[in-house]
Design a protein around this motif. Structure first.
Motif, PDB file in Angstrom:
ATOM      1  N   GLU B 142     -24.093  55.539  57.945  1.00 22.94           N
ATOM      2  CA  GLU B 142     -22.720  55.631  57.465  1.00 22.94           C
ATOM      3  C   GLU B 142     -22.302  57.098  57.364  1.00 22.94           C
ATOM      4  O   GLU B 142     -23.118  57.964  57.065  1.00 22.94           O
ATOM      5  CB  GLU B 142     -22.569  54.996  56.077  1.00 22.94           C
ATOM      6  N   ILE B 143     -21.035  57.356  57.592  1.00 22.68           N
ATOM      7  CA  ILE B 143     -20.515  58.724  57.404  1.00 22.68           C
ATOM      8  C   ILE B 143     -20.145  58.855  55.930  1.00 22.68           C
ATOM      9  O   ILE B 143     -19.419  58.022  55.380  1.00 22.68           O
ATOM     10  CB  ILE B 143     -19.276  58.973  58.277  1.00 22.68           C
ATOM     11  N   SER B 144     -20.640  59.916  55.338  1.00 18.16           N
ATOM     12  CA  SER B 144     -20.440  60.047  53.892  1.00 18.16           C
ATOM     13  C   SER B 144     -19.025  60.535  53.565  1.00 18.16           C
ATOM     14  O   SER B 144     -18.319  61.067  54.421  1.00 18.16           O
ATOM     15  CB  SER B 144     -21.461  61.025  53.312  1.00 18.16           C
ATOM     16  N   TYR B 145     -18.657  60.360  52.330  1.00 19.80           N
ATOM     17  CA  TYR B 145     -17.329  60.774  51.863  1.00 19.80           C
ATOM     18  C   TYR B 145     -17.393  62.006  50.964  1.00 19.80           C
ATOM     19  O   TYR B 145     -16.415  62.329  50.294  1.00 19.80           O
ATOM     20  CB  TYR B 145     -16.661  59.617  51.123  1.00 19.80           C
ATOM     21  N   ASN B 146     -18.529  62.655  50.925  1.00 22.26           N
ATOM     22  CA  ASN B 146     -18.714  63.890  50.136  1.00 22.26           C
ATOM     23  C   ASN B 146     -18.260  63.723  48.685  1.00 22.26           C
ATOM     24  O   ASN B 146     -17.743  64.659  48.074  1.00 22.26           O
ATOM     25  CB  ASN B 146     -17.915  65.052  50.748  1.00 22.26           C
ATOM     26  N   ASN B 147     -18.394  62.536  48.172  1.00 19.09           N
ATOM     27  CA  ASN B 147     -17.966  62.273  46.788  1.00 19.09           C
ATOM     28  C   ASN B 147     -16.509  62.598  46.548  1.00 19.09           C
ATOM     29  O   ASN B 147     -16.131  63.020  45.454  1.00 19.09           O
ATOM     30  CB  ASN B 147     -18.830  63.051  45.792  1.00 19.09           C
ATOM     31  N   VAL B 148     -15.710  62.475  47.562  1.00 20.86           N
ATOM     32  CA  VAL B 148     -14.266  62.707  47.400  1.00 20.86           C
ATOM     33  C   VAL B 148     -13.566  61.393  47.132  1.00 20.86           C
ATOM     34  O   VAL B 148     -12.744  61.291  46.218  1.00 20.86           O
ATOM     35  CB  VAL B 148     -13.674  63.361  48.678  1.00 20.86           C
ATOM     36  N   VAL B 149     -13.900  60.401  47.914  1.00 24.46           N
ATOM     37  CA  VAL B 149     -13.323  59.078  47.669  1.00 24.46           C
ATOM     38  C   VAL B 149     -14.432  58.036  47.662  1.00 24.46           C
ATOM     39  O   VAL B 149     -15.531  58.271  48.157  1.00 24.46           O
ATOM     40  CB  VAL B 149     -12.289  58.688  48.764  1.00 24.46           C
ATOM     41  N   THR B 150     -14.099  56.912  47.060  1.00 23.38           N
ATOM     42  CA  THR B 150     -15.005  55.773  47.087  1.00 23.38           C
ATOM     43  C   THR B 150     -14.377  54.720  47.975  1.00 23.38           C
ATOM     44  O   THR B 150     -13.231  54.333  47.752  1.00 23.38           O
ATOM     45  CB  THR B 150     -15.172  55.182  45.666  1.00 23.38           C
ATOM     46  N   PRO B 151     -15.094  54.281  48.996  1.00 25.08           N
ATOM     47  CA  PRO B 151     -14.487  53.277  49.860  1.00 25.08           C
ATOM     48  C   PRO B 151     -14.268  51.960  49.130  1.00 25.08           C
ATOM     49  O   PRO B 151     -14.952  51.655  48.145  1.00 25.08           O
ATOM     50  CB  PRO B 151     -15.519  53.121  50.985  1.00 25.08           C
ATOM     51  N   GLY B 152     -13.316  51.227  49.633  1.00 26.69           N
ATOM     52  CA  GLY B 152     -12.995  49.954  49.011  1.00 26.69           C
ATOM     53  C   GLY B 152     -14.130  48.955  49.165  1.00 26.69           C
ATOM     54  O   GLY B 152     -15.025  49.137  50.003  1.00 26.69           O
ATOM     55  N   PRO B 153     -14.095  47.912  48.376  1.00 30.67           N
ATOM     56  CA  PRO B 153     -15.154  46.898  48.459  1.00 30.67           C
ATOM     57  C   PRO B 153     -15.257  46.338  49.878  1.00 30.67           C
ATOM     58  O   PRO B 153     -14.249  45.972  50.477  1.00 30.67           O
ATOM     59  CB  PRO B 153     -14.676  45.819  47.483  1.00 30.67           C
ATOM     60  N   GLY B 154     -16.466  46.335  50.396  1.00 31.74           N
ATOM     61  CA  GLY B 154     -16.689  45.811  51.744  1.00 31.74           C
ATOM     62  C   GLY B 154     -16.370  46.801  52.845  1.00 31.74           C
ATOM     63  O   GLY B 154     -16.536  46.499  54.026  1.00 31.74           O
ATOM     64  N   ARG B 155     -15.927  47.987  52.466  1.00 29.13           N
ATOM     65  CA  ARG B 155     -15.548  48.970  53.475  1.00 29.13           C
ATOM     66  C   ARG B 155     -16.583  50.098  53.580  1.00 29.13           C
ATOM     67  O   ARG B 155     -16.399  51.052  54.308  1.00 29.13           O
ATOM     68  CB  ARG B 155     -14.189  49.598  53.149  1.00 29.13           C
ATOM     69  N   GLU B 156     -17.670  49.951  52.824  1.00 29.36           N
ATOM     70  CA  GLU B 156     -18.664  51.033  52.754  1.00 29.36           C
ATOM     71  C   GLU B 156     -19.304  51.334  54.106  1.00 29.36           C
ATOM     72  O   GLU B 156     -19.703  52.457  54.375  1.00 29.36           O
ATOM     73  CB  GLU B 156     -19.777  50.690  51.748  1.00 29.36           C
ATOM     74  N   LYS B 157     -19.426  50.322  54.923  1.00 32.95           N
ATOM     75  CA  LYS B 157     -20.126  50.528  56.193  1.00 32.95           C
ATOM     76  C   LYS B 157     -19.171  50.574  57.379  1.00 32.95           C
ATOM     77  O   LYS B 157     -19.590  50.432  58.529  1.00 32.95           O
ATOM     78  CB  LYS B 157     -21.165  49.425  56.385  1.00 32.95           C
ATOM     79  N   ASP B 158     -17.915  50.786  57.088  1.00 31.25           N
ATOM     80  CA  ASP B 158     -16.930  50.862  58.180  1.00 31.25           C
ATOM     81  C   ASP B 158     -17.132  52.104  59.026  1.00 31.25           C
ATOM     82  O   ASP B 158     -17.262  52.043  60.235  1.00 31.25           O
ATOM     83  CB  ASP B 158     -15.504  50.890  57.601  1.00 31.25           C
ATOM     84  N   GLU B 159     -17.139  53.261  58.373  1.00 30.33           N
ATOM     85  CA  GLU B 159     -17.231  54.524  59.119  1.00 30.33           C
ATOM     86  C   GLU B 159     -18.703  54.879  59.304  1.00 30.33           C
ATOM     87  O   GLU B 159     -19.466  54.913  58.342  1.00 30.33           O
ATOM     88  CB  GLU B 159     -16.500  55.637  58.367  1.00 30.33           C
TER      89      GLU B 159
END
Lengths: 169, 771
Positions: B142-159
């Motif tokens: 997965e591409i991380s979000y650098n603790n800037v945003v939290t992906p929505g439920p079920g969207r964690e493995k999108d990017e």
């Protein structure tokens, strides 16, 4: 009176004949090998040149290749056509070499290079094209002469490759 | 005799020597010949091998190239097996063969290579024992979000990012050649998380309104009673201006997610005050009519007289949402106090004409209000100070009817005026004027006619509407804005809809951010530093900012970019497909008439200036057709254009194009119509240059169906520009047409598959078949 220890004339003649007969194939083989080595060098160089032309073409965007008016042919020492890149920047390399012949008659590196490549010519063509699928087949041929002054000894190296454009659905 | 025998013997020995010598010489020659022959043969074999390798190499490269062409064409085709696989959860496929998801068959053209003159030799490929293999790399993650945003439920493995290994083989002249090539890929969103949900995002609104420094370029609009823009009123703005109105959806959509959010904020706690516009009360109240030029209705002079004569207050129909513009406060002894809520309007000038009471009777002592104080100084009188309404209208032209919800983030407060008049039975009635000197104990009172009895302003606390803490100071006449109400009064202020944030009336903060896709900001991320967190700050683990991790392709200049997206061929093509970076300026000098099938959205990061022209969707539209003054026609156009075969077909989220000015250089819009775009310029250069501006050539109506993200609005410059683009008159109805593309707020943000142009690993191996 006769020196019984020496070879007779006949013996000597027979010996020389046998030696000559034996040495001839060797000399022929040696000469052939030199010629072959020279030819192999040219063949290898032709292969490298063909590869260089092919790489130059293939790395281009599909659209550019599509727009090229093929066939293109010329001498490898000619100025590049259609923005083609001379293989290995050959002209730049040539221009950087010294061109003055030394006093003792030894050819300059530039003259040597000219002599080496003057009979090399290339031809670039499309051997197939499918516009719907965005595929172009490129054929690169580099010709060289085994004997510099004998055009009947011309040989070639051919390479084939496909260039694919981007298809979107 | 013995002599003769010896001589013969000697001669015999000599003859033997010659023979041996000759045999020796011939042997050496034969050996030399054999060696030379062997050498030549080796030479030839070496040459042949070199040729074979080269021939096989180009064949295999062509093969890989064709497989990649096929994969690329499938990657962003949502109906393909490969796209479904790669955009979903691919954890189970790591390191696995996914060839059967590719659906590839070799082309005839590849066969033609084989048919070329390699005779008598023959290249074989795709034999049963040498199949093509496409393997998903083990390195996929997965591409991380650098603790800037939290992906929505079920969207964690999108990017995600990873690699695809292509392995193919061929046989040529009894040798096997095998090519293994790795192409990195990533799967990223086509729009910027969080920002995509905003119709307008201004993270340093202080540049436009700084209360401490008495700067206010937001509340500058003066409308007459018919909603016409007044010019040169008190010389505040001499040019013709038009307000910046963020319209609501045209089809009565009331979903707060799809109307587009607004953020006006900054890194200081300076609140933003927007004066709600008043206007003459329209007795003909039409639910279907969009066009009202006011946020709050102002009673006309006649009605004000009636009001002061204690005739019933004008009560709005409630409809689905209860929005009271006047209120009766139950007092003890069967008395009521009447509170009337009014907006800022030119009509304030004469609304009290002929009345017993005037504005000063209600508000003159409202000295605690910075705004009134400041404007009074400029205008020399209180009434003029009450004529300036906000030129940025966050809730559309008429937020009241039909009521539309729009979430407004930041310390944004609506400012309006409350006039309170109270009249106990048997009294003449008085304005309940504002006074800071009054205390809770100092309760105002009135004497009844012909009586010594006095009636105090005593709230009926038995009423279920009020709690025991309510006191009269909450209800004094005053200019009201969010922070002017005491904490205790918040509850009572609710009925005034003071923040105009839908029905909840609270300032929306980062922690309350709520988007359809479920994305949230991490604790340390604020809206005002989102730019830095998402676009600049690097993660210590990989030294990349979140946006850097998502870049799929870098273009050295705009020419390269335009060629790649298809813009150079026809203006109907524009395929971004992911996040791309363009060095230097980007000048889209032609109109884009984007065909739905030839346009794919994405984010374009530009490190120079950006110029864009009209962006249409499939067909050129006339800006003059988008008129609020002819809403029926406008709605028809919109409906016709974006409705197909009876299905609503708004600009799809995967067709939205985002332009980002990375270094803060100006974004100039040279066309009237932009459909389906987001413009981001958050790297403020503080150079007094408009960050996003409409160019000199834009002279017709402006239609902006998109989202605008910047640090400061430079609102005055924009209002002047809007003033020059109006076609007909000075009516507020003839204004630029700003609407949020609702599909940007999709719950399933669209993904783009980016396969890098160049390979990562390249391996060509050759083995002899005998071995």
């Amino acid at each position: 009176m006769f020196n019984k220890k020496a070879f007779s004339m006949i013996e000597l003649m027979v010996g020389v004949c046998i030696f000559a007969l034996a040495i001839l194939p060797i000399v022929w083989l040696g000469s052939r090998q030199t010629s072959n080595a020279f030819s192999a060098g040219k063949h290898m160089m032709a292969g490298q040149l063909a590869s260089s032309y092919m790489d130059d073409i293939i790395r281009r965007p599909y659209k550019d290749i599509e727009a090229l008016s093929l066939p293109i042919s010329g001498n490898v020492l000619d100025s590049p056509k259609h923005n083609l890149k001379n293989p290995f920047d050959i002209l730049t390399l040539r221009d950087s070499l010294a061109d003055n012949t030394s006093e003792d008659g030894i050819h300059s590196p530039k003259e040597n290079m000219d002599a080496s490549f003057r009979r090399f010519r290339y031809e670039i063509n499309k051997f197939t094209e499918n516009k719907d699928k965005k595929i172009i087949g490129i054929e690169v041929t580099v010709y060289y002469r085994v004997k510099e002054n004998d055009e009947n000894t011309e040989q070639s190296v051919k390479l084939y490759a496909l260039k694919h454009g981007e298809r979107t659905k | 005799m013995s002599y003769i025998i010896n001589n013969r013997k000697k001669n015999k020995d000599k003859r033997g020597n010659l023979t041996v010598l000759l045999i020796g010489v011939i042997t050496v020659m034969l050996l030399m010949t054999a060696a030379m022959s062997r050498r030549m043969s080796g030479h030839t074999r070496l040459l042949t091998l070199s040729d074979y390798t080269q021939i096989s190499r180009y064949f295999l490269e062509s093969y890989v190239s064709e497989v990649m062409q096929h994969i690329r064409s499938e990657a962003n085709n949502p109906n393909s097996d490969f796209s479904k696989l790669i955009c979903g959860d691919i954890t189970a496929y790591k390191g696995k063969d996914i060839t059967n998801k590719i659906n590839y068959t070799p082309s005839d053209e590849l066969g033609k290579i084989l048919a070329q003159n390699y005779k008598p030799h023959k290249i074989d490929f795709l034999t049963s024992d040498l199949p093509l293999k496409i393997i998903l790399g083990e390195d996929t993650e997965e591409i991380s979000y650098n603790n800037v945003v939290t992906p929505g439920p079920g969207r964690e493995k999108d990017e995600k990012k990873g690699s695809i290994l292509i392995s193919c083989e061929c046989k040529f002249q009894k040798r096997k050649y095998k090519m293994e090539v790795t192409y990195p890929f990533s799967v990223v969103y086509r729009m910027t998380p969080i920002l995509k949900d905003f119709m307008l995002f201004v993270d340093n609104i202080k540049a436009d309104q700084d209360c401490k420094n008495k700067k206010d370029d937001l509340n500058v609009l003066v409308l007459d009673e018919n909603g016409f823009q007044l010019q040169n009123e008190n010389n505040r703005i001499k040019d013709k201006i038009k307000p910046f109105v963020l319209l609501q959806p045209l089809d009565n959509d009331t979903d707060p997610q799809t109307t587009g959010k607004v953020y006006l904020g900054g890194n200081t706690n300076s609140p933003v005050y927007l004066n709600l516009a008043g206007g003459k009360f329209n007795s003909v109240y039409r639910d279907t009519d969009f066009i009202f030029a006011k946020d709050l209705d102002l009673n006309s002079s006649e009605n004000m007289n009636n009001y002061l004569s204690l005739l019933p207050f004008i009560q709005k129909p409630n409809g689905e949402f209860k929005r009271l513009f006047s209120h009766e406060l139950p007092l003890l002894h069967y008395a009521t106090a009447k509170l009337s809520v009014m907006g800022f309007s030119y009509e304030m000038k004469n609304v009290f004409n002929g009345c017993t009471w005037n504005v000063e009777d209600f508000l003159s002592d409202d000295s605690g209000n910075d705004y009134l104080e400041n404007v009074k100084i400029k205008e020399n009188d209180l009434v003029s100070a009450l004529t300036y309404s906000s030129a940025i209208r966050l809730l559309g032209l008429n937020p009241v009817n039909p009521f539309r919800a729009r979430e407004i983030y930041g310390d944004v407060f609506a400012r309006f005026i409350v006039y309170t008049f109270w009249q106990p039975n048997g009294t003449a009635g008085l304005p309940l004027f504002f006074s800071k000197r009054r205390t809770i104990e100092d309760i105002p009172e009135q004497k009844m006619w012909n009586s010594r009895v006095t009636r105090k302003f005593e709230i009926d606390k038995t009423s279920t509407e009020y709690d025991s803490n309510a006191d009269y100071t909450l209800f004094m006449s005053k200019v009201v804005s969010g922070l002017d109400i005491s904490e205790k009064g918040q509850k009572y202020a609710k009925f005034l809809d003071m923040n105009c944030v839908g029905t909840e009336h609270e300032n929306y903060k980062e922690e309350n951010f709520n988007s359809a896709d479920g994305f949230k900001l991490e604790n340390n991320t604020k809206f005002y530093n989102y730019w830095k967190s998402w676009f600049v700050d690097k993660d210590s683990s990989d030294n990349c900012s979140p946006i850097e991790k998502r870049i799929g392709r870098v273009y050295d200049d705009q020419k390269e970019f335009k060629e790649a997206v298809g813009y150079n061929n026809e203006p109907t093509n524009f395929n971004i497909n992911g996040v791309v970076y363009v060095k230097g300026d980007l000048d889209i000098d032609k109109d884009l008439i984007l065909d739905e099938n030839k346009c794919s959205g994405g984010i374009i990061l530009v490190d120079g200036k950006i110029n864009i022209n009209n962006i249409y969707r499939g067909e050129v539209l006339q800006a003059s057709n988008f008129l609020l003054s002819n809403m029926t026609a406008t709605k028809n156009i919109v409906r016709d254009e974006w409705t197909k075969e009876g299905q609503k077909s708004y600009i799809a989220p995967d067709k939205i194009i985002t332009f980002v000015s990375l270094k803060g250089q100006q974004i100039t819009i040279n066309g009237n119509i932009l459909l389906g775009v987001q413009l981001i310029n958050l790297n403020d250069l503080n150079n007094n240059e408009e960050q996003i501006k409409w160019g000199e050539n834009v002279k017709d109506n402006i239609v902006f169906y998109g989202s605008m993200v910047c640090n400061r609005l430079d609102l005055i410059k924009k209002l002047k520009k809007f003033g020059t683009t109006s076609t007909y008159d000075d009516s507020i109805y003839d204004i630029p047409f700003f609407i949020y593309p609702r599909k940007m707020a999709t719950s399933t943000p669209p993904l783009a598959v980016q396969i890098r142009e160049y390979m990562d690993d390249y391996k060509l191996t050759s083995t002899s078949e005998e071995s």
